[in-house]
Design an enzyme around this catalytic site. Structure first.
Site, mmCIF file in Angstrom:
data_model
loop_
_atom_site.group_PDB
_atom_site.id
_atom_site.type_symbol
_atom_site.label_atom_id
_atom_site.label_comp_id
_atom_site.label_asym_id
_atom_site.label_seq_id
_atom_site.Cartn_x
_atom_site.Cartn_y
_atom_site.Cartn_z
ATOM 1 N N SER A 269 0.555 -1.431 0.136
ATOM 2 C CA SER A 269 -0.346 0.433 0.668
ATOM 3 C C SER A 269 0.957 1.009 -0.154
ATOM 4 O O SER A 269 0.270 2.631 0.579
ATOM 5 C CB SER A 269 -1.131 -0.303 1.311
ATOM 6 O OG SER A 269 -1.797 -0.879 1.499
ATOM 7 N N HIS B 3 18.232 19.882 16.350
ATOM 8 C CA HIS B 3 17.335 18.662 17.099
ATOM 9 C C HIS B 3 17.153 17.842 15.713
ATOM 10 O O HIS B 3 16.210 18.257 14.580
ATOM 11 C CB HIS B 3 15.943 19.107 17.547
ATOM 12 C CG HIS B 3 15.590 17.471 17.392
ATOM 13 N ND1 HIS B 3 15.838 16.650 18.862
ATOM 14 C CD2 HIS B 3 14.206 17.032 17.453
ATOM 15 C CE1 HIS B 3 14.822 16.190 18.533
ATOM 16 N NE2 HIS B 3 13.609 15.985 17.726
ATOM 17 N N SER C 78 14.946 14.171 14.650
ATOM 18 C CA SER C 78 14.326 12.286 15.108
ATOM 19 C C SER C 78 13.029 12.339 14.338
ATOM 20 O O SER C 78 13.445 12.755 13.089
ATOM 21 C CB SER C 78 13.635 13.065 16.449
ATOM 22 O OG SER C 78 12.338 13.696 16.680
ATOM 23 N N GLY D 294 10.446 10.681 15.089
ATOM 24 C CA GLY D 294 8.841 11.141 15.566
ATOM 25 C C GLY D 294 8.135 9.604 16.197
ATOM 26 O O GLY D 294 7.116 9.480 15.516
ATOM 27 N N ARG D 295 8.963 8.604 15.727
ATOM 28 C CA ARG D 295 8.487 7.714 16.613
ATOM 29 C C ARG D 295 8.690 6.520 17.816
ATOM 30 O O ARG D 295 9.422 7.214 18.597
ATOM 31 C CB ARG D 295 9.149 5.887 15.162
ATOM 32 C CG ARG D 295 9.213 6.518 14.183
ATOM 33 C CD ARG D 295 9.644 5.620 13.081
ATOM 34 N NE ARG D 295 9.178 4.320 12.473
ATOM 35 C CZ ARG D 295 9.205 3.181 12.399
ATOM 36 N NH1 ARG D 295 10.185 3.653 11.345
ATOM 37 N NH2 ARG D 295 8.599 2.173 12.376
ATOM 38 N N SER E 23 12.257 4.670 17.776
ATOM 39 C CA SER E 23 12.566 5.855 17.666
ATOM 40 C C SER E 23 14.448 6.309 17.474
ATOM 41 O O SER E 23 14.926 5.689 18.011
ATOM 42 C CB SER E 23 12.157 6.247 18.881
ATOM 43 O OG SER E 23 12.762 7.826 19.580
ATOM 44 N N ASN F 208 20.483 16.062 20.043
ATOM 45 C CA ASN F 208 20.698 16.901 19.629
ATOM 46 C C ASN F 208 22.418 17.532 19.343
ATOM 47 O O ASN F 208 22.860 16.870 20.151
ATOM 48 C CB ASN F 208 20.467 17.504 20.963
ATOM 49 C CG ASN F 208 18.668 17.492 21.185
ATOM 50 O OD1 ASN F 208 17.408 17.577 20.089
ATOM 51 N ND2 ASN F 208 18.111 16.834 22.722
#
Length: 249
Positions: free
Chosen positions: A82, A118, A120, A122-123, A128, A132
């Site tokens: 998908s 920073h 990341s 976002g998980r 994750s 920084n």
């Protein structure tokens, strides 16, 4: 992905879109992808915004900017799964810039920067990834050439909260960028290295060329670590072509 520009003073607002088919890594080091059949061709999409918010905060040749980059890796042709977004990286920054005019061996130091960065994906755990940094950027120009030296210091985290304690072993502590421009065409190189006995790093080569008034095309080759946060410890090789759209307003 369009290489980071060496020019430190963007318009009041600058938005850049990048669309680039690439060859992603065949081997994934993350368990939630082990049972997926990833396509070798995917689309990278990048949105970058940099806005000066305070001019002259330390003299007339200085300004402060806030910036944000969102970079997504999209399995656009993977209809069996998908067409998922494999990874999205977020990168907000606060950048302090001082314009300069002194010279060294014929090279003009046009600007210097200090920034808080920073990055990341976002998980949530266990996927994750974040860190920084405080970095400096020293920018030199000579004729059609530009060079930027960007060393950084990672802000330490408590080990139990650190998603990627060894990320510096792969991305190192600095980035060196160079660009040659001839009219509307440019050739850029970016190099990273960890300067350790277990030598790791990355190299990126980009040829940029005009396609229209506000559209540039590019061909980009990347080899090494840090192409995306989720695969920061995987050596990948990508070859891409695409275009950038830039709009100042």
């Amino acid at each position: 992905m369009q290489p980071v520009t060496l020019s430190p003073w963007p318009p009041i607002r600058q938005i850049i879109f990048c669309l680039s088919p690439t060859i992603p890594p065949r081997r994934q080091g993350v368990t939630d992808y082990e049972d997926r059949d990833l396509d070798n061709i995917e689309v990278q999409f990048q949105l970058s915004v940099q806005v000066p918010v305070w001019r002259g905060f330390l003299g007339s040749a200085s300004f402060m900017s806030v910036a944000y980059t969102n970079r997504s890796f999209w399995q656009a042709y993977n209809s069996d799964d998908s067409a998922p977004f494999r990874e999205t990286n977020h990168e907000p920054e606060l950048i302090l810039t001082w314009l300069n005019d002194w010279s060294l061996f014929g090279w003009h130091n046009v600007a210097n920067q200090i920034a808080f960065n920073h990055q990341s994906n976002g998980r949530s755990e266990p996927y994750s990834r974040s860190w920084n940094r405080i970095y400096a950027n020293f920018i030199f120009e000579r004729d059609n050439f530009s060079i930027g030296l960007k060393p950084w210091y990672r802000i330490p985290e408590a080990r139990e909260d650190d998603d990627n304690p060894d990320i510096e072993h792969y991305l190192g502590h600095f980035e060196l960028g160079g660009r040659y421009r001839d009219g509307d065409h440019s050739i850029a190189i970016m190099v990273r290295n960890n300067l350790r006995s277990d030598n790791r790093g990355a190299v990126e080569l980009t040829w940029g060329f005009p396609l229209g008034k506000r559209v540039d095309g590019y061909i980009r080759y990347f080899n090494g670590y840090g192409e995306s946060l989720i695969d920061y410890d995987e050596s990948v090789q990508t070859l891409g072509f695409g275009f950038t759209l830039a709009q100042g307003f």
